[in-house]
Design a protein around this motif. Structure first.
Motif, mmCIF file in Angstrom:
data_model
loop_
_atom_site.group_PDB
_atom_site.id
_atom_site.type_symbol
_atom_site.label_atom_id
_atom_site.label_comp_id
_atom_site.label_asym_id
_atom_site.label_seq_id
_atom_site.Cartn_x
_atom_site.Cartn_y
_atom_site.Cartn_z
ATOM 1 N N ASP A 1 3.098 9.060 -6.892
ATOM 2 C CA ASP A 1 3.797 10.322 -6.687
ATOM 3 C C ASP A 1 4.981 10.445 -7.643
ATOM 4 O OD1 ASP A 1 2.208 11.492 -4.773
ATOM 5 O OD2 ASP A 1 3.418 10.858 -3.070
ATOM 6 N N ASP B 1 -5.881 8.855 -3.683
ATOM 7 C CA ASP B 1 -4.906 9.432 -2.762
ATOM 8 C C ASP B 1 -4.280 10.690 -3.359
ATOM 9 O OD1 ASP B 1 -3.202 8.982 -0.220
ATOM 10 O OD2 ASP B 1 -1.703 9.268 -1.797
ATOM 11 N N TYR C 1 1.251 4.417 -3.108
ATOM 12 C CA TYR C 1 1.150 5.871 -3.023
ATOM 13 C C TYR C 1 2.448 6.538 -3.483
ATOM 14 C CZ TYR C 1 -2.833 4.543 -0.095
ATOM 15 O OH TYR C 1 -4.000 3.975 0.382
ATOM 16 N N SER D 1 -10.040 4.514 0.613
ATOM 17 C CA SER D 1 -10.375 5.569 -0.352
ATOM 18 C C SER D 1 -11.634 6.336 0.039
ATOM 19 C CB SER D 1 -10.549 4.959 -1.752
ATOM 20 O OG SER D 1 -9.328 4.467 -2.252
ATOM 21 N N GLU E 1 0.820 -1.206 0.000
ATOM 22 C CA GLU E 1 0.000 0.000 0.000
ATOM 23 C C GLU E 1 0.860 1.265 0.000
ATOM 24 O OE1 GLU E 1 -2.709 0.419 3.257
ATOM 25 O OE2 GLU E 1 -3.838 2.029 2.279
ATOM 26 N N LYS E 2 1.891 1.290 0.857
ATOM 27 C CA LYS E 2 2.759 2.464 0.919
ATOM 28 C C LYS E 2 3.476 2.683 -0.404
ATOM 29 C CE LYS E 2 3.562 2.586 5.916
ATOM 30 N NZ LYS E 2 4.571 2.491 7.001
ATOM 31 N N SER F 1 -12.709 0.493 0.322
ATOM 32 C CA SER F 1 -11.600 0.097 1.195
ATOM 33 C C SER F 1 -11.395 -1.409 1.048
ATOM 34 C CB SER F 1 -11.870 0.453 2.657
ATOM 35 O OG SER F 1 -12.783 -0.462 3.248
ATOM 36 N N VAL G 1 -7.077 3.346 -6.054
ATOM 37 C CA VAL G 1 -6.525 3.618 -4.718
ATOM 38 C C VAL G 1 -5.466 4.719 -4.776
ATOM 39 C CG1 VAL G 1 -5.231 2.634 -2.791
ATOM 40 C CG2 VAL G 1 -7.107 1.336 -3.827
ATOM 41 N N PRO G 2 -4.395 4.579 -5.588
ATOM 42 C CA PRO G 2 -3.444 5.689 -5.674
ATOM 43 C C PRO G 2 -4.041 6.922 -6.331
ATOM 44 C CG PRO G 2 -2.903 3.995 -7.294
ATOM 45 C CD PRO G 2 -3.962 3.423 -6.399
ATOM 46 N N LYS H 1 -10.913 9.400 1.911
ATOM 47 C CA LYS H 1 -10.174 10.451 1.196
ATOM 48 C C LYS H 1 -11.038 11.144 0.141
ATOM 49 C CE LYS H 1 -5.909 7.761 1.706
ATOM 50 N NZ LYS H 1 -4.800 7.057 1.008
ATOM 51 N N SER I 1 -6.749 13.599 -3.692
ATOM 52 C CA SER I 1 -7.110 14.225 -2.416
ATOM 53 C C SER I 1 -6.063 15.230 -1.968
ATOM 54 C CB SER I 1 -7.296 13.152 -1.325
ATOM 55 O OG SER I 1 -6.050 12.575 -0.958
ATOM 56 N N ARG I 2 -4.893 15.222 -2.643
ATOM 57 C CA ARG I 2 -3.800 16.112 -2.266
ATOM 58 C C ARG I 2 -3.493 17.185 -3.303
ATOM 59 N NH1 ARG I 2 0.701 13.356 -2.352
ATOM 60 N NH2 ARG I 2 -0.060 11.344 -3.080
#
Length: 290
Positions: A147, A178, A143, A216, A139-140, A196, A174-175, A219, A181-182
C-alpha cells in the motif's frame, strides 16, 4: 517455504497459531542487506550504494537510471522504494513485488534488463525487515508495505492506475493479489503464485482454514484486471498446482505461461518468459481494451 513434520501438522490443527506465526515460519527469509541509501551533500536526495553482495558490475550511467527514497507504511515502517527508468517512452510502469531471500540491491540489475526488454519502467520496494526497510516481516506488514509503495508510485510520479501493471513473484504474489483485489489496474502478473500458506505446507489441503496465512485463493475472484499467470511445471517450492488454481480463480485470466521443466528460480532463463510478457503487454492488453 518449508514442509512440516507430522507433529508440526498436529500442533497446527490441535492448537492453531495466529496467521502471522504461520507466515513467519513458512515464508520470510530476508537476506543480509546488499545495499544502502546514502544522502547527498545537501541532505535532500538519496542515492543507491550497492555492496559486493549485490553481485552487479554496473556503469555510472546505469545507476543514474535508478531513483531511491523511503515511504512510510500505515504500520509505521520506513519502506525502501526504487524507481528504475529503464526506457524513455514506457508503455506501462511495473509495480514489482519481488520473491523471497532477495532485496532491491540484488534485483536492481534484473529490473534494468527486464524493463528495457518489455519497454516498461519498474517501481519496486523492500518488505518490512528486508534490505534497509525497517520493522519485521509479517503478513500484515506485507499488505501495508505494498500500500505504501502504491501510494508512493501514484503521488511521486503521477501515474494513473490504468498505466500500472502489478507484478508479483513467489511470496510477492501475496501483496500483489491483495492490492489487485482492491484496485483496478492496467494488468496483473502472477509469477509462481501460492494459493495460501497452509496449502504450500500441506499439499492435500483443499479448503482455507480460519488461521491460514496468505489466503490469495480467496481474494483472486475479486481481481477485475486482466491477469497473466506464469508457473514452472517442476516448481520444487510452490507446486505447479497453485498456479493452475490461481489461473482458474481469476475472472479475467488470459492464456497462462506454463513452462515445461522449469523450477522455482529459473523461470526467467526460458526464452518463452520475455516473449510471453511482450505478447501480454503489446497484444493481450490491447485486445482487452477494445
Amino acid at each position: 517455504m518449508n514442509g512440516f513434520s507430522f507433529s508440526g501438522f498436529c500442533c497446527l490443527f490441535c492448537c492453531p497459531p495466529c496467521p502471522g506465526r504461520i507466515a513467519a515460519k513458512l515464508a520470510f527469509l530476508p537476506p543480509e542487506p546488499t545495499y544502502n541509501f546514502v544522502l547527498d551533500e545537501k541532505n535532500n536526495k538519496f542515492t543507491l550504494d550497492l555492496s559486493q553482495r549485490a553481485e552487479w558490475q554496473y556503469l555510472p550511467r546505469e545507476l543514474d537510471q535508478i531513483e531511491v527514497f523511503f515511504a512510510r507504511s500505515s504500520r509505521g515502517n520506513r519502506i525502501a522504494c526504487m524507481y528504475v527508468r529503464a526506457c524513455p517512452n514506457p508503455k506501462f510502469t511495473i509495480l514489482f513485488s519481488h520473491g523471497n531471500a532477495v532485496d532491491l540491491g540484488q534485483m536492481s540489475s534484473f529490473y534494468l534488463g527486464l524493463g528495457s526488454e518489455i519497454n516498461c519502467n519498474i517501481f519496486s520496494y523492500d518488505y518490512s525487515g528486508y534490505g534497509v526497510s525497517s520493522g519485521k516481516p509479517s503478513e500484515k506488514n506485507l499488505y501495508a508495505d505494498i500500500d505504501a509503495a502504491w501510494q508512493a508510485l501514484r503521488s511521486h510520479y503521477g501515474i494513473s492506475p490504468e498505466k500500472i501493471i502489478l507484478y508479483g513473484q513467489s511470496i510477492g504474489t501475496v501483496p500483489t493479489v491483495d492490492l489487485a483485489s482492491r484496485y483496478e489496474v492496467g494488468a496483473v502478473i502472477l509469477h509462481s503464485p501460492l494459493t495460501s500458506g497452509m496449502r504450500v505446507a500441506f499439499s492435500n489441503i483443499k479448503r482455507t482454514w480460519f488461521f491460514d496465512a496468505f489466503p490469495s485463493i480467496e481474494k483472486a475472484p475479486r481481481i477485475t484486471s486482466p491477469v497473466l499467470v506464469i508457473h514452472g511445471t517442476e516448481d520444487e517450492i510452490i507446486d505447479f498446482s497453485h498456479g493452475l488454481a490461481m489461473y482458474e480463480k481469476c475472472p479475467r485470466a488470459v492464456e497462462p505461461l506454463w513452462l515445461e521443466g522449469a523450477g522455482h528460480n529459473d523461470v526467467e532463463s526460458y526464452g518463452q518468459y520475455s516473449d510471453r510478457l511482450n505478447q501480454f503487454i503489446n497484444v493481450d492488453l490491447n485486445q482487452s481494451n477494445t
